[in-house]
Design a protein around this motif. Structure first.
Motif: not given
Length: 522
Positions: A100-109
């Motif tokens: 989830x943390x990785x996806x959040x980072x990806x979504x932010x990007x």
């Protein structure tokens, strides 16, 4: 705890047993020795019981310890398994949290990138809007220049373009329609020709041309005087009684009977034959003979009608219709004997219906009766087809027969399959060679109408009706009519002839376009 309770219970039971045994020996006072032995035995039993109880106690304690150890081991095992499951779940949760943390980072990007793209798109849209505005201005300026050059407004140019497209589409549609019609005609005509040819080949037809006059031959010219009578009273009496004109001219040994009614001519001929044979010719005798001949001819009419329906295998026909069928023997249409024509049509209808898998008897019946309206007993304003349908309905004929009679000249809507069969067979019988004769004036007028119809079209130079009106050749001006227009013109002329003119058989329309280049060498 449990072992001690069991032990105490065993001791109590042993004590009770020992007491009972001791009691038994108390009552035996006379035998002290036995009592002592019993006490000893009782003590031994108690001691043995005590030892047994101790043994059982130890065994139970061991069993309890083993059970405890076993339960403890199982409990420890369950705890280990639970701890392991909890550890697995915790690992999975940690993995999901990492994902989830990785996806959040990806979504932010992605959000940041999308914001950048959105800003770029907004800039591009602004540029496109500016260019579109400039293009519209250029287009308006271009349209104004075109309008100035062509002297046409945009609406006028649009209307002209639409009209050109309509014309082109109409031409293509006519061409396509003609191709479809020709294809359908080829397939339908092939099968129709097969059926019609088979029907015609199986029908024997006669040459049945009749005239409106009958020649009565005499043995000598002296009889002419008797026929004329004193001051012409005999000939006037014959004409008044029969309704036939007698022409007594210089023709040797002959008197001409003239009338459009063949039945009247036949009555006059038979009456005149009897009067000449008898030799007594005077007005009273003439009336008597004519009346007697008329009655005999009516009987003959019934016999002819009955013989006709028997030969055709038609049953259950009303007597009045039988009489009308017999009367057709003395009627003609375009010089063709009406009864012969009706019999021929009936035979053709029967054969054609059999080929098509329909009821041949019903078709034959309709074919025989289709022209009964041509021999009316009373004056009527209806056409012979409608009047014949009225007669057939009056005398209880099948609705299909009534419809076929009324519709064989397209004066009623065709509601049954046999109706077009009767129409086709009527045309076959009337159009075959030698069947009918056409009045010269009508023939000439039909030829003129054909040529005039073709010459009414723009670009037509000449038109010729050839092959007795079976073919129309149209010569067009090559400068005004193109090859494509020639096909369209041929189709349109054929359709107009089909809808506006009455003609036997079919008419072939040939449009000829010839381009000649002529130069003279000097």
């Amino acid at each position: 705890m449990t072992s001690e309770l069991i032990f105490e219970a065993i001791v109590a039971i042993v004590g009770v047993v020992a007491g009972i045994i001791a009691g038994k020996f108390i009552f035996a006072k006379d035998n002290r020795k036995q009592l002592e032995e019993a006490e000893l035995k009782a003590k031994g039993i108690v001691k043995e019981a005590h030892l047994r109880a101790e043994t059982i106690k130890k065994e139970k304690q061991l069993e309890a310890k083993e059970k405890f150890v076993q339960l403890k081991a199982e409990h420890d095992k369950e705890i280990l398994e639970r701890n392991k499951k909890i550890g697995d779940i915790e690992n999975k949760i940690k993995q999901k949290e990492n994902t989830i943390n990785q996806k959040e980072n990806s979504l932010d990007k992605q959000i940041k990138e999308n914001n950048v793209i959105k800003d770029n798109l907004n800039k591009q849209i602004e540029v496109v809007n500016l260019k579109r505005t400039e293009l519209e201005k250029h287009q308006e300026e271009h349209i104004r220049r075109l309008e100035k050059i062509s002297n046409l407004s945009s609406e006028e140019a649009k209307a002209q373009l639409i009209e050109n497209l309509k014309s082109e589409a109409r031409t293509q549609a006519l061409s396509l329609q003609q191709e479809i019609i020709e294809d359908a005609k080829q397939k339908a005509n092939k099968e129709a020709r097969k059926i019609i040819i088979q029907s015609i080949q199986r029908t024997a037809a006669e040459q049945t041309i009749e005239n409106t006059v009958t020649v009565f031959n005499l043995e000598t010219d002296e009889v002419k005087g008797q026929i004329i009578g004193r001051e012409g009273r005999n000939i006037r009496a014959i004409e008044a009684a029969t309704g036939v004109d007698l022409i007594v001219d210089d023709t040797p040994e002959a008197v001409i009977l003239s009338s459009f009614d063949p039945l009247r001519r036949e009555i006059a001929r038979l009456s005149l034959q009897r009067l000449v044979s008898d030799g007594r010719i005077h007005p009273a005798r003439i009336e008597e003979v004519v009346e007697k001949t008329r009655r005999q001819l009516e009987e003959q009419v019934m016999e002819i009608g009955e013989r006709t329906i028997i030969e055709l295998g038609i049953h259950g026909l009303h007597k009045e219709l039988v009489r009308i069928v017999g009367k057709m023997r003395f009627r003609s249409s375009y010089g063709q004997n009406l009864l012969m024509h009706s019999r021929e049509t009936a035979n053709l209808c029967g054969i054609m219906a059999s080929e098509l898998g329909l009821n041949p008897k019903l078709a034959k019946r309709a074919g025989l009766l289709h022209d009964i309206g041509k021999v009316p007993d009373e004056e009527t304003e209806l056409s012979h087809a409608l009047y014949g349908a009225k007669l057939a309905e009056k005398y209880g004929e099948n609705p299909a027969v009534v419809n076929a009679i009324g519709a064989h000249h397209d004066e009623m809507e065709m509601l049954y399959v046999i109706s077009p069969i009767v129409q086709a067979c009527d045309a076959i019988s009337g159009a075959r060679p030698g069947a009918r004769r056409e009045i010269m004036q009508q023939y000439i007028q039909r030829i003129k109408d054909l040529e005039s119809l073709a010459q009414a079209y723009s670009g037509v130079e000449k038109a010729y009706a050839i092959q007795a009106g079976r073919e129309l050749r149209v010569i067009v001006e090559a400068d005004k009519v193109t090859d494509e227009d020639s096909n369209k013109l041929s189709f349109e002329i054929a359709q107009k002839i089909q809808t506006e003119m009455t003609y036997p058989g079919q008419i072939k329309v040939t449009v000829i376009r010839e381009k000649r280049a002529v130069n003279v060498a000097r």
